[in-house]
Design an enzyme around this catalytic site. Sequence first.
Site, PDB file in Angstrom:
ATOM      1  N   ARG A 106     -11.668 -11.332  68.992  1.00 15.60           N
ATOM      2  CA  ARG A 106     -10.771 -10.240  68.392  1.00 15.60           C
ATOM      3  C   ARG A 106     -11.303  -9.590  67.300  1.00 15.60           C
ATOM      4  NH1 ARG A 106      -5.483  -7.621  67.884  1.00 15.60           N
ATOM      5  NH2 ARG A 106      -5.030  -7.756  65.804  1.00 15.60           N
ATOM      6  N   ASP A 130      -3.507   0.091  73.908  1.00 14.80           N
ATOM      7  CA  ASP A 130      -3.226  -0.002  72.381  1.00 14.80           C
ATOM      8  C   ASP A 130      -2.608  -1.613  72.089  1.00 14.80           C
ATOM      9  OD1 ASP A 130      -0.645  -0.005  73.415  1.00 14.80           O
ATOM     10  OD2 ASP A 130      -0.033   1.149  71.296  1.00 14.80           O
ATOM     11  N   ASP A 320      -4.289 -20.467  59.877  1.00 11.26           N
ATOM     12  CA  ASP A 320      -5.281 -21.197  60.511  1.00 11.26           C
ATOM     13  C   ASP A 320      -5.463 -22.552  59.887  1.00 11.26           C
ATOM     14  OD1 ASP A 320      -5.827 -18.779  61.647  1.00 11.26           O
ATOM     15  OD2 ASP A 320      -7.866 -18.483  60.808  1.00 11.26           O
TER      16      ASP A 320
END
Length: 433
Positions: A106, A130, A320
Amino acid sequence: MTDRVTTAEGSGGDCCIAVRNTGPLSGEVAVPGAKNSVLKLMAASLLADGTFELSNVPDIIDVSIMAELLRAIGAEVEVLGRGAVTIRNTGDLTPVAPFELVEQMRASINVLGPLLTRCGHVRLSMPGGDDFGSRPIDMHIAGLEAMGASFSYGEDYVEASVDRLRGADIMFKFPSVGATENLVTAAVYADGVTTLENAAREPEIIDLCEYLVAMGAQIEGIGTSQLRITGVAPGSLRACEHETVPDRIQAATYIAACAVSGGRLDLLNAQAGHMQMVLTRFRDMGLEFEPLPYGLRVAAPGRLRSTDFATLPYPGIATDYKPLITTMLSVAEGVGIVTENLYPGRFRYVEELQRLGADIRTDGHHAVIRGVPRLVAAEVTAHDIRAGAAMVVAGLAAEGTTTITGVHHIDRGYDDLVGRLQRIGADITRFDA
Ligand code: UD1
């Protein structure tokens, strides 16, 4: 440090981890540099000519992937070992990010801002134009368009061009980490002043801004949700030296390991100031913390108590941390609810925890966790980086030997997790499948 993309050594492709409940942990753990900072620092090195010297770089696969990406673009990257990486940028750059590297990570999206502002053109290969997989980049694009960039889309790429970006006032609808990073790095060479309202303010963004300032960029409001960037003359930034901020998620991983095992750990380099909210909630669960001159001491005097958590942008509880928190709640006394506000439905690891005997129900973006005294060993899979670390922590809380597959995910973001845990007394090994 190994440059693992090129050597493939230790890439975790066919590796497994075996882990057992060992009882209390003790000793010191050095917390490595942050993945979510160093990848952005590396990408920002495309902005200036010269040789950058980065220290406290974690030995993780994603650093190797970013190194490959920078090489493909035209920089020379040398991984020197002991956390040192140099990046030599001569300015001879090809602003194209190839599919085989972008699809792996990413953070590849972070070359967008630096390449566009430096080269006036960039082409990023990506699945679905996109739409970057399930994670959109509309805010990155809208911000760069407001600064004068034009975008075009192919089936598997997005392309942007501009003569020179111009300063703009940009209000984010959500404090996106990646969009803030791309807009800050793009604005450093823009014509005029750019203001970013509702900007993300994670410690890793502060680290990036400080890196840019050391290169000669003009940024005000660092650490706040309003950033003001005054563009400098194109090409005038210079290479610098920088030490990567310590990784708060890796620090929390060792806290979680201690929490489910008992014992006491000294986390060298851990920055309590970057983890205030999560540490407060961990105290509510019964953990004890004490600041050290060079880190943080954690002690787990008894069984954890359940409490509720909701993920939010910084300074809230980071998404996270969530798999670690859910694992801790799985063996805590009482019932805790975890609410995901950033990535709805990101609960894939819950099935794995259930395999280990955890009592968890999910409903939309909530998970209800009824703590059990002990988990029971099973074979589980690491589906992503943080979920993988949570499986290791869960294995420490389980009777018997838990085997974890999908270890390459853990290697993407964890610097020697197994070795670090072994050195504080955990019964954990890594082996070829
Ligand atoms: C970064 C971190 C990731 C962390 C996340 C949130 C890295 C490499 N990754 O990811 O570990 O979980 O921050 O703390 O640093 N969104 C949009 N449009 C956009 C951009 C984002 O809708 O243009 C949405 C995303 O789909 C997601 C949310 O906003 O639901 C948060 O995304 P963002 O803060 O941008 O996270 P990343 O930078 O991708």
